[in-house]
Design a protein around this motif. Structure first.
Motif, short mmCIF file in Angstrom:
data_model
loop_
_atom_site.label_atom_id
_atom_site.label_comp_id
_atom_site.label_asym_id
_atom_site.label_seq_id
_atom_site.Cartn_x
_atom_site.Cartn_y
_atom_site.Cartn_z
N ARG A 24 -8.35 -10.39 -88.03
CA ARG A 24 -8.09 -9.27 -88.95
C ARG A 24 -6.80 -8.55 -88.58
O ARG A 24 -5.94 -8.31 -89.44
CB ARG A 24 -9.27 -8.29 -88.92
CG ARG A 24 -9.03 -7.06 -89.76
CD ARG A 24 -10.18 -6.09 -89.68
NE ARG A 24 -9.81 -4.84 -90.31
CZ ARG A 24 -10.61 -3.80 -90.41
NH1 ARG A 24 -11.84 -3.86 -89.92
NH2 ARG A 24 -10.20 -2.69 -91.00
N TYR A 26 -4.27 -9.68 -86.86
CA TYR A 26 -3.15 -10.59 -87.10
C TYR A 26 -2.78 -10.61 -88.59
O TYR A 26 -1.60 -10.50 -88.95
CB TYR A 26 -3.51 -11.99 -86.62
CG TYR A 26 -2.48 -13.03 -86.96
CD1 TYR A 26 -1.31 -13.18 -86.20
CD2 TYR A 26 -2.65 -13.87 -88.06
CE1 TYR A 26 -0.35 -14.11 -86.52
CE2 TYR A 26 -1.69 -14.83 -88.38
CZ TYR A 26 -0.55 -14.94 -87.62
OH TYR A 26 0.40 -15.88 -87.95
N LEU A 27 -3.79 -10.74 -89.45
CA LEU A 27 -3.52 -10.81 -90.90
C LEU A 27 -2.96 -9.49 -91.42
O LEU A 27 -2.08 -9.49 -92.29
CB LEU A 27 -4.79 -11.21 -91.65
CG LEU A 27 -5.24 -12.65 -91.41
CD1 LEU A 27 -6.61 -12.90 -92.02
CD2 LEU A 27 -4.21 -13.65 -91.95
N GLN A 30 0.56 -9.35 -90.80
CA GLN A 30 1.30 -10.23 -91.71
C GLN A 30 1.41 -9.64 -93.12
O GLN A 30 1.91 -10.28 -94.03
CB GLN A 30 0.63 -11.62 -91.79
CG GLN A 30 0.44 -12.31 -90.45
CD GLN A 30 1.72 -12.41 -89.65
OE1 GLN A 30 2.74 -12.86 -90.17
NE2 GLN A 30 1.68 -11.99 -88.40
N LEU A 32 -1.31 -8.42 -95.05
CA LEU A 32 -2.52 -8.48 -95.86
C LEU A 32 -3.32 -7.19 -95.69
O LEU A 32 -3.20 -6.50 -94.67
CB LEU A 32 -3.39 -9.67 -95.46
CG LEU A 32 -2.98 -11.01 -96.08
CD1 LEU A 32 -1.67 -11.51 -95.51
CD2 LEU A 32 -4.06 -12.05 -95.86
N GLN A 52 -3.88 -9.93 -100.70
CA GLN A 52 -2.42 -10.02 -100.64
C GLN A 52 -1.93 -9.93 -102.07
O GLN A 52 -2.10 -10.86 -102.86
CB GLN A 52 -1.99 -11.33 -99.99
CG GLN A 52 -0.52 -11.42 -99.71
CD GLN A 52 -0.16 -12.65 -98.90
OE1 GLN A 52 -0.78 -13.70 -99.04
NE2 GLN A 52 0.84 -12.53 -98.05
N VAL A 59 -11.54 -15.67 -95.75
CA VAL A 59 -11.06 -16.23 -94.49
C VAL A 59 -12.23 -16.66 -93.61
O VAL A 59 -13.13 -15.87 -93.32
CB VAL A 59 -10.21 -15.19 -93.72
CG1 VAL A 59 -9.65 -15.80 -92.44
CG2 VAL A 59 -9.08 -14.65 -94.61
N ASP A 104 -8.62 -19.42 -96.68
CA ASP A 104 -7.78 -19.65 -95.51
C ASP A 104 -8.64 -19.86 -94.27
O ASP A 104 -9.80 -19.45 -94.23
CB ASP A 104 -6.86 -18.45 -95.27
CG ASP A 104 -5.76 -18.31 -96.31
OD1 ASP A 104 -5.72 -19.11 -97.26
OD2 ASP A 104 -4.94 -17.39 -96.17
N ILE A 106 -8.44 -19.19 -90.11
CA ILE A 106 -7.77 -18.69 -88.90
C ILE A 106 -8.45 -19.40 -87.73
O ILE A 106 -9.67 -19.27 -87.54
CB ILE A 106 -7.91 -17.17 -88.75
CG1 ILE A 106 -7.14 -16.43 -89.83
CG2 ILE A 106 -7.46 -16.73 -87.34
CD1 ILE A 106 -5.63 -16.43 -89.66
N TRP A 115 -2.83 -19.99 -88.56
CA TRP A 115 -3.23 -19.54 -89.88
C TRP A 115 -2.97 -20.67 -90.87
O TRP A 115 -1.82 -21.01 -91.13
CB TRP A 115 -2.46 -18.30 -90.25
CG TRP A 115 -2.76 -17.70 -91.60
CD1 TRP A 115 -3.83 -17.95 -92.42
CD2 TRP A 115 -1.97 -16.72 -92.27
NE1 TRP A 115 -3.75 -17.19 -93.54
CE2 TRP A 115 -2.63 -16.42 -93.48
CE3 TRP A 115 -0.79 -16.07 -91.96
CZ2 TRP A 115 -2.12 -15.49 -94.39
CZ3 TRP A 115 -0.29 -15.13 -92.85
CH2 TRP A 115 -0.95 -14.86 -94.07
N LYS A 117 -3.18 -21.52 -94.57
CA LYS A 117 -3.37 -21.01 -95.93
C LYS A 117 -3.87 -22.13 -96.83
O LYS A 117 -3.50 -23.29 -96.65
CB LYS A 117 -2.05 -20.45 -96.47
CG LYS A 117 -1.52 -19.28 -95.68
CD LYS A 117 -0.19 -18.83 -96.25
CE LYS A 117 0.42 -17.73 -95.41
NZ LYS A 117 1.73 -17.31 -95.91
#
Length: 120
Positions: A24, A26-27, A30, A32, A52, A59, A104, A106, A115, A117
């Motif tokens: 979470r 990490y995303l 990025q 999100l 996004q 995920v 996705d 992870i 990650w 996608k």
């Protein structure tokens, strides 16, 4: 010789939660946006739901403290994918969502985050 299976299951659950929290964070880094976590139905569970733009991302998080047996990337079975898809469809119906979505993965192995996608 007796084994306490409960402690092993508890440790595994705690590692899973740790992995989901790492994923979470990490995303979010990025770009999100967090929507929901650990959504459970009798037929499956969604680890994380992120957004996004207008796209909703379901995920699956796989965490492995060691990269044995192909590591976290190879830990997702066809049955798990089916359960996740069914859970995502149900989530979207219950929440009356008509949006583009993707799935996705992870994968966290020995501290490294991968990650993937559109993993499935």
């Amino acid at each position: 010789m007796a084994f306490n299976i409960g402690n092993k299951a508890q440790a595994s659950h705690e590692q899973g939660q740790l992995g989901e929290n790492q994923a979470r964070k990490y995303l979010e880094q990025q770009g999100l946006t967090f929507v929901d976590q650990n959504v459970r139905y009798p037929f499956g569970e969604i680890d994380l739901i992120m957004q996004q733009g207008k796209e909703v991302i379901f995920v699956e998080v796989k965490y492995r403290s060691k990269s044995h047996f192909g590591g976290a990337v190879n830990a997702l079975s066809k049955k798990q994918i089916q359960r996740l898809r069914r859970s995502a469809e149900h989530y979207m119906q219950v929440n009356k969502m008509d949006v583009i979505c993707r799935f996705d993965l992870i994968a966290i192995d020995t501290g490294q985050i991968h990650w993937l996608k559109n993993a499935f």
